[in-house]
Design an enzyme around this catalytic site. Structure first.
Site: not given
Length: 124
Positions: A50, A53
């Protein structure tokens, strides 16, 4: 590691140097580190794949540096800790959850700057 003489030295690290400590949380250490924590806890649910993230991780590190021992910061990889992700109804990452005394204070889904993470510890 103890010095050559075998005697442990007192820690040379200041609060500022240890403030960025972010722990990895698993279902094995979650109860002790989070539910029984004497200080509030920020949970950072993330995935390695991600991109947001990775950006959130930078903001979480800034938050950890700012609050040091006042607030514990823990990271949870949703691909390795599916049980915890399901338990806290994490359906998208990054997700941040603030907790105190084992109870959820606030939950945020999506990328937020570190100064907004503070607001996760104020119940409105």
């Amino acid at each position: 590691m103890p010095p050559a003489g075998g005697f442990a030295q007192p820690s040379i690290y200041t609060k500022e140097e240890t403030a960025m400590t972010v722990i990895t949380l698993t279902k094995e250490n979650f109860k002790e580190e989070v539910l029984f924590s004497p200080v509030p806890v920020l949970l950072d649910f993330y995935a390695d794949w991600c991109a947001p993230c990775r950006m959130q991780a930078t903001e979480v590190d800034k938050f950890a540096e700012k609050y040091g021992g006042e607030i514990k910061v823990g990271k949870i990889n949703i691909d390795q800790e599916e049980f915890l992700a399901q338990l806290y109804d994490v359906t998208a990452v990054p997700t941040l959850i603030s907790m105190e005394n084992g109870d959820i204070i606030e939950k945020s889904v999506g990328l937020i700057p570190h100064h907004m993470i503070d607001k996760l510890f104020v119940k409105e």
